[in-house]
Motif scaffolding. Structure first.
Motif, PDB file in Angstrom:
ATOM      1  N   GLU A   1       6.290 -36.054  37.022  1.00  0.00           N
ATOM      2  CA  GLU A   1       5.605 -35.015  36.978  1.00  0.00           C
ATOM      3  C   GLU A   1       6.184 -33.636  36.783  1.00  0.00           C
ATOM      4  O   GLU A   1       6.583 -33.166  35.809  1.00  0.00           O
ATOM      5  CB  GLU A   1       4.846 -34.581  38.252  1.00  0.00           C
ATOM      6  N   ALA A   2       7.606 -33.527  37.467  1.00  0.00           N
ATOM      7  CA  ALA A   2       8.392 -33.138  37.987  1.00  0.00           C
ATOM      8  C   ALA A   2       9.517 -33.292  36.577  1.00  0.00           C
ATOM      9  O   ALA A   2       9.995 -32.280  35.779  1.00  0.00           O
ATOM     10  CB  ALA A   2       9.363 -32.988  38.211  1.00  0.00           C
ATOM     11  N   ALA A   3       9.673 -35.007  36.489  1.00  0.00           N
ATOM     12  CA  ALA A   3      10.377 -34.906  34.831  1.00  0.00           C
ATOM     13  C   ALA A   3      10.258 -34.451  33.791  1.00  0.00           C
ATOM     14  O   ALA A   3      10.072 -34.015  32.578  1.00  0.00           O
ATOM     15  CB  ALA A   3      10.266 -36.687  35.152  1.00  0.00           C
ATOM     16  N   ARG A   4       8.469 -34.857  33.345  1.00  0.00           N
ATOM     17  CA  ARG A   4       7.543 -33.793  31.806  1.00  0.00           C
ATOM     18  C   ARG A   4       7.280 -32.670  32.683  1.00  0.00           C
ATOM     19  O   ARG A   4       8.253 -31.809  31.150  1.00  0.00           O
ATOM     20  CB  ARG A   4       6.194 -34.275  32.549  1.00  0.00           C
ATOM     21  N   ARG A   5       7.857 -31.923  33.761  1.00  0.00           N
ATOM     22  CA  ARG A   5       8.280 -31.035  33.484  1.00  0.00           C
ATOM     23  C   ARG A   5       9.617 -30.231  32.655  1.00  0.00           C
ATOM     24  O   ARG A   5       9.233 -29.075  32.125  1.00  0.00           O
ATOM     25  CB  ARG A   5       7.564 -29.754  34.611  1.00  0.00           C
ATOM     26  N   ARG A   6      10.344 -30.600  33.353  1.00  0.00           N
ATOM     27  CA  ARG A   6      11.762 -31.035  32.736  1.00  0.00           C
ATOM     28  C   ARG A   6      12.160 -30.550  31.559  1.00  0.00           C
ATOM     29  O   ARG A   6      12.180 -30.636  30.360  1.00  0.00           O
ATOM     30  CB  ARG A   6      12.627 -31.692  33.397  1.00  0.00           C
ATOM     31  N   GLN A   7      10.869 -31.985  30.818  1.00  0.00           N
ATOM     32  CA  GLN A   7      11.787 -32.630  29.128  1.00  0.00           C
ATOM     33  C   GLN A   7      10.369 -31.401  28.966  1.00  0.00           C
ATOM     34  O   GLN A   7      10.979 -30.657  28.023  1.00  0.00           O
ATOM     35  CB  GLN A   7      10.769 -33.593  29.253  1.00  0.00           C
ATOM     36  N   ASP A   8       9.650 -30.834  28.684  1.00  0.00           N
ATOM     37  CA  ASP A   8       8.839 -29.952  28.106  1.00  0.00           C
ATOM     38  C   ASP A   8       9.999 -28.016  28.508  1.00  0.00           C
ATOM     39  O   ASP A   8       9.516 -27.519  27.282  1.00  0.00           O
ATOM     40  CB  ASP A   8       7.052 -29.425  29.145  1.00  0.00           C
ATOM     41  N   GLU A   9      10.570 -28.435  29.145  1.00  0.00           N
ATOM     42  CA  GLU A   9      11.189 -26.973  29.360  1.00  0.00           C
ATOM     43  C   GLU A   9      11.812 -26.735  28.492  1.00  0.00           C
ATOM     44  O   GLU A   9      12.497 -25.977  28.411  1.00  0.00           O
ATOM     45  CB  GLU A   9      11.654 -26.250  31.219  1.00  0.00           C
ATOM     46  N   LEU A  10      12.710 -28.279  28.564  1.00  0.00           N
ATOM     47  CA  LEU A  10      14.012 -28.308  27.575  1.00  0.00           C
ATOM     48  C   LEU A  10      13.602 -28.360  26.475  1.00  0.00           C
ATOM     49  O   LEU A  10      13.830 -27.690  25.055  1.00  0.00           O
ATOM     50  CB  LEU A  10      15.141 -29.276  27.715  1.00  0.00           C
ATOM     51  N   ILE A  11      12.657 -28.591  25.763  1.00  0.00           N
ATOM     52  CA  ILE A  11      11.497 -28.178  24.252  1.00  0.00           C
ATOM     53  C   ILE A  11      11.112 -27.055  23.860  1.00  0.00           C
ATOM     54  O   ILE A  11      11.401 -26.745  22.935  1.00  0.00           O
ATOM     55  CB  ILE A  11      10.553 -29.688  24.529  1.00  0.00           C
ATOM     56  N   ASP A  12      10.963 -26.181  25.445  1.00  0.00           N
ATOM     57  CA  ASP A  12      10.606 -24.858  25.506  1.00  0.00           C
ATOM     58  C   ASP A  12      12.055 -24.017  24.628  1.00  0.00           C
ATOM     59  O   ASP A  12      11.467 -22.763  24.172  1.00  0.00           O
ATOM     60  CB  ASP A  12       9.318 -24.609  25.918  1.00  0.00           C
ATOM     61  N   LEU A  13      13.095 -24.507  24.509  1.00  0.00           N
ATOM     62  CA  LEU A  13      13.625 -23.585  24.593  1.00  0.00           C
ATOM     63  C   LEU A  13      14.375 -23.995  23.003  1.00  0.00           C
ATOM     64  O   LEU A  13      15.470 -23.295  22.328  1.00  0.00           O
ATOM     65  CB  LEU A  13      15.476 -24.275  25.466  1.00  0.00           C
ATOM     66  N   ILE A  14      13.982 -24.829  22.332  1.00  0.00           N
ATOM     67  CA  ILE A  14      14.190 -25.078  21.237  1.00  0.00           C
ATOM     68  C   ILE A  14      13.270 -23.599  20.479  1.00  0.00           C
ATOM     69  O   ILE A  14      11.566 -24.141  20.504  1.00  0.00           O
ATOM     70  CB  ILE A  14      14.129 -26.425  20.160  1.00  0.00           C
TER      71      ILE A  14
END
Length: 435
Positions: free
Chosen positions: A282-295
């Motif tokens: 769950e934390a890894a998926r949040r991390r991925q979403d946060e990084l994509i949201d930066l684009i």
């Protein structure tokens, strides 16, 4: 090949400046420009060597790509960059991408022989065949050669380069103080290559390849590319949507290698693997979403249009993909194979345009593991032990941080399972790969 080498998965880190997702530079304390410097390259290489990885894989293209406008670009010439890395490391392999389409074989052979000499045999050449008229126009041509001609040129290019490398016999650099002879002309064979694309004759001026010639890696998923890789490469870098797809490709490459009179074990299949790590899935998926949201959305949609080779105006972010407008072939270098793999992921997940754009932002055309160190280790073990591949080119969400987590938390799991070395037992890239 030793039994020890057969047991171990090959693990290279793909040095994508800043990481595969392409957004961490926007929040990095070093500033975004840092990620195109050799200091960043060195930071990644040092972590990779600490983790006993096989090589730092440095991709390249001769022209600016769509991603380069909005994420850290590989601006350094890869041979120059890897020469600096060679001087600052001891065991990690150094893989350099160079195109056969817009280089000269003699010049390239000498550059790689020199890099092999200064690194004491830690070098690999990732040979790529470049299409796209933009690259052609940068090299005094109006348009790229047709694909079949590009690959015929590539085959002859590799043939000339390897012939030059093999032209020095042991003892050619005699440095005989008694006779005063430094080089022995009897031990340096003059080559005589005459084909449609190249006329190269004479003796090769370069350092001797005392640690063996650089290994050859082929990147390209077309029929032409697979055939060339099976005939000439020591390893094939590829993108696959699932384990069965990878296994079929590995079986195909091995069969083609055997048909060409080669040992099938001499060709390694190394798919790309995107990794996003955290303590929980769950934390890894949040991390991925946060990084994509930066684009920003406009960057995501622009990159998707370039990958699909369609005008940006036909894409509606919250609408369906315009499947009927996506070409079967394209004008962008390497676009067709990358597009096909991306679209296969899109179909399987039934994604709309926004979903496709975010998928591309995450790395797109490669299998991705978003989860814990155990889950990443499980994936590597499953693919490796089942015969789907010989290892992976690792693409971390963020560099060097993601690689640090991989080295500290995934590598020990692989070591405990007997899947990865606990120390370097060889000093050359050829030795690391078990060739």
């Amino acid at each position: 090949m030793s039994s020890d080498a057969r047991r171990h998965a090959i693990l290279n880190v793909n040095l994508i400046p800043g990481g595969i997702i392409g957004s961490p530079w926007r929040r990095a304390p070093e500033g975004g420009a840092y990620f195109s410097t050799v200091e960043h390259y060195l930071s990644v290489a040092r972590v990779a060597e600490r983790g006993l990885l096989d090589a730092v894989f440095l991709a390249d293209s001769p022209d600016l790509q769509a991603r380069d406008w909005n994420a850290p670009a590989r601006l350094l010439d890869p041979i120059v960059a890897q020469s600096v890395v060679a001087a600052q490391t001891e065991r990690i392999g150094l893989i350099v991408t160079a195109t056969t389409s817009y280089n000269d074989p003699y010049h390239l052979a000498r550059q790689f022989a020199s890099l092999a000499a200064v690194s004491h045999g830690r070098v690999g050449w990732n040979f790529v065949v470049t299409g796209g008229d933009a690259a052609a126009r940068l090299h005094s041509a109006d348009e790229a050669l047709p694909k079949a001609d590009r690959y015929r040129r590539a085959e002859k290019f590799v043939e000339v380069v390897t012939d030059l490398w093999d032209s020095w016999q042991p003892g050619a650099l005699s440095a005989d103080v008694e006779t005063g002879r430094f080089l022995d002309p009897r031990a340096i064979r003059a080559i005589a290559h005459d084909s449609k694309h190249f006329r190269v004759s004479g003796r090769f001026k370069a350092p001797p390849l005392d640690d063996g010639r650089p290994i050859l890696i082929q990147a390209g998923a077309s029929t032409h590319g697979v055939a060339l890789g099976a005939r000439a490469a020591d390893a094939v870098y590829c993108a696959h949507s699932d384990i069965d797809d990878a296994r079929r490709r590995r079986d195909e490459v091995r069969a083609l290698a055997a048909a060409a009179g080669r040992d099938p074990d001499a060709v390694k299949l190394l798919p790309g693997l995107i990794i996003v790590l955290a303590d929980t899935e769950e934390a890894a998926r949040r991390r991925q979403d946060e990084l994509i949201d930066l684009i920003p959305d406009e960057v995501q949609i622009t990159n998707l249009a370039a990958r699909l080779d369609v005008p940006i105006e036909v894409l509606e972010l919250d609408g369906p993909l315009p499947w009927d407008l996506i070409p079967a072939d394209g004008t962008v270098s390497g676009a067709r194979a990358q597009r096909e793999v991306l679209l296969e992921f899109v179909r399987r997940r039934n994604l709309d345009t926004r979903g496709a754009a975010r998928l591309l932002a995450s790395g797109g055309q490669h299998v991705t593991v978003v989860g814990t160190p155990e889950q990443v280790a499980d994936h590597i073990e499953d693919w490796f032990r089942s015969g789907a591949c010989d290892g992976f080119n690792l693409m971390l969400d963020e560099l060097p941080h993601g690689l640090e987590v991989f080295v500290d938390e995934v590598v020990p799991i692989l070591q405990r399972r007997g899947l990865f070395r606990t120390q370097y037992t060889t000093s050359t890239l050829r030795g690391h790969f078990g060739l």
